[in-house]
Design an enzyme around this catalytic site. Sequence first.
Site, PDB file in Angstrom:
ATOM      1  N   GLU A 103       0.789  -1.220   0.000  1.00  0.00           N
ATOM      2  CA  GLU A 103       0.000   0.000   0.000  1.00  0.00           C
ATOM      3  C   GLU A 103       0.830   1.283   0.000  1.00  0.00           C
ATOM      4  OE1 GLU A 103      -3.193   0.268  -0.400  1.00  0.00           O
ATOM      5  OE2 GLU A 103      -3.623  -1.874  -0.366  1.00  0.00           O
ATOM      6  N   SER A 377     -33.201 -22.760 -22.707  1.00  0.00           N
ATOM      7  CA  SER A 377     -34.193 -22.155 -23.608  1.00  0.00           C
ATOM      8  C   SER A 377     -34.731 -20.821 -23.111  1.00  0.00           C
ATOM      9  CB  SER A 377     -35.365 -23.128 -23.818  1.00  0.00           C
ATOM     10  OG  SER A 377     -34.948 -24.255 -24.548  1.00  0.00           O
TER      11      SER A 377
END
Length: 881
Positions: A103, A377
Amino acid sequence: MAEKGQSRASRRKQTKKKKPLWKKIILTIVLLGVLCVVAGGAVFGYYAATAPDLDEEKLTDPASNIIYDMNGEEFAELGSENRRKVNFDELPQQLIDAVTATEDSRFFEHNGIDIIRTGGAVLANFQDGFGAEGGSTIDQQVIKRSFLSPEKTVKRKMQEWWLALKLDRQYSKEEILEMYLNKVFYGQYAYGVATAAETYFGKDDLNELTLPETALLAGLPQRPTAYNPYENPDLAQERMNTVLDLMVQHEKITQAEADEAKQTKVEDLLIEKQPQANKYGAFLDQVQKELSERFEDTNLNLDGMKIYTTLDPDAQETVESALSEDSGIVWPDEQLQAGITLLDTKSGAIRAIGGNRNNELGGFNYAIQGIGNQPGSSIKPLVDYAPAFENGVYTSTYEQINDEPISIDIPGSDPFEPQNWDNRFHGWTSARTALAQSYNIPAVKTLQAVGLEKAEDFANGLGLEFNSESGMLLSDAIGGGTHFHSIDMAGAYAAFGNEGIYTEPYAITKIEFSDGSTLDMKPESNAAMSESTAYMVTDMMRSVMTEGTGTMANVSGLDIAGKTGTTNKDGQQGSPDSWMNGLTTNYTLSIWTGTADDSIIDGGSAGTNVSKLLFKRIMTEVHEGKNTGEFQKPSSVVEAKVEKGSRPAASPSSATPSSSILTELFLKGHLPGTTSERYVEEEIDPVTGLSASYDEASNSINVSWNYDGDAEFSMSAEPNGSQTTTDTSAVIENVEAGQTYNISVTASVDGEESEAKATSVTVPGEEENAEEEENPEENADEQQEQDTENQPNQDEQNDQEQNDQNENNDQNGNTNNENNGNQGNNGNGNSNQNEDQSGNEQAEEPADEEQENNSEEEANSDSGSDADQNQNEDSEQQQSE
């Protein structure tokens, strides 16, 4: 003197030189720089002066985030109960090294702002736009999480710098790092590094963390949702390895240590996923996801946020109840799972989410997490039929498609040979029927006709993204390719009920940050299709629910449209996925059921029908007490009658049977242009030989007639009413003495009726019956004579009606007619004999044999007209041939 003065001025003018251009440019740049510095300083000073004060309580005791539902009621508080604080002394050096290397590598050296890192970020922002890259130090991240909003603006960045400088002057580096590690969000609703160690590894003591565990924790805060090891272990593995490389780069560990740590799989580090304390966890997962997507470095890791959402608590309770063990729905086994998304059809607002069966808090959220599942489908309305209407390939719901065997060559692969679910081919069928019955081959043909590129562009407009490398494939026509979640399917289906307008599903409406600023989170809406396309596909999906594969999920009383979907695996019976998607004008609901390991659903149809049962239950309950309108047909769509089987579509003729007439939708300007000639209008023959007689023994009237062929007969007997039968006789019971009954009979064939034939019978009164009993022989003779007189009259009436129909036939030759008449008498004698045999029931005791024979001869003398008519029709037919 004057001359000398003038000469000096002239000499000065002549000797004066101009400044070089480069000096002017430099001077201009310096002046502009000074102005920018002054202006920038003034702006910085203004923003610094208006920045919030450093509040020690907010720095050391982070405020919780409050989540509100659609009614403005609080339903979750995140942060306070999910956070265990640690002191700096409890932090192992390895964790400190991992965090700073990842960081803020110069954390212990700078004064709150890393000039080198900030300079690199400024350069990147000039090249790629403001906000392209951040240069935030740990000091700045503490400030941002405690006091500011996550928006990337100049004001926020300058205030962040100012407050970071103040923070570094007022607190030690150890105190600032302690604030950061107690404040940061690690995903899985874990706030602070101590809580994260317990959540992921089950460890209370941070000194027990291994190097791989430490690297994983150090890498999570950047994108805690994306790097969540439970949901995305591959991304988490990559992030862990990146942190290890950074630790090597900054000389925190050796390369050998990093290589050894990389051999550890993330999945092997984790304990079993723990439930969270808050209810409605599946919905909160979506809240966290939206925050992460809107702000790449922000999830639920800002303090003091007020998050307003679209959650409908009643609908959420309904969904969770349907997924519970006591729902009454029979699940085939414990492995079957579900993911559910319920939307407001008009706005796209998420009203409820069901993440998994039994609503396991903190469990895997199948509605939004992971890679999703093949839609089967249920994708057909979205990538096949809607694009076909939108691109003008189809203009009617009656569009004819040949359901036949097909084989499509695929470069570098086996031919694509789709089959139907019933392993049959159905020939020419309409688009409506093909969708309602979920036939695969018409769907594939439709996608082929549209084209993959156009269909994919259409689907993208509905929020559906396909493989970035291959794009849409033909297998996507039947949902056998790309994976989707229920939240994706719900968003796409909702556009059908919103006049073709698509809105990305959203859970957050507004955020209020700790500094008082607010942010509107509602997404913009876009037109994905025309109103006509939306309505025509919706109407086709109505048929799915009323007469197709979705009848089990239909809800009586609701105008509802939907589509089912299942998938299959090569060489295996059954389905690994089962979908039910549908909508009303109020709600859109998408439900997926399947297994975590993509295995076949147990229980056969009982297992795959669970999605339909869930759909029906949820839709029924959420609509209770609500006014639900019908889908409105736009003016660009026209309803028209069409004859079934006509190709191209043709309007029915007056002779078309009602069973062969369909009502279909057409785009305006594309109505059928012809009328069918398949059916020829024919008159229905009336009954013949109608007779009626009173039966004193049963006090009833017996009615009989003749008819050539099958028909349904309607007999009216005033004043007794009417009855229908397929026989050629009927009985009128319980007749009244002295009453005259007017009897008529019509024949009906395929809904068409013949002309009526009529007769009447008067029931003898009581006095007449008494006289008959006193003189039975005389009454019998009179009755026989009356019958003999009436019979010719009736036959003459029938002859006249039939002869009127054959006026043209009378001119075909007297000789033939005479022969035909003789044949008719001979043939009709048998027919009339049958009628007389039934007529013998008119008297209990027949008259003498001579009178009976005389009656038969008189009747036969006038009964040849039926046979004459039949023979004449034969003659006409022979002439026309």
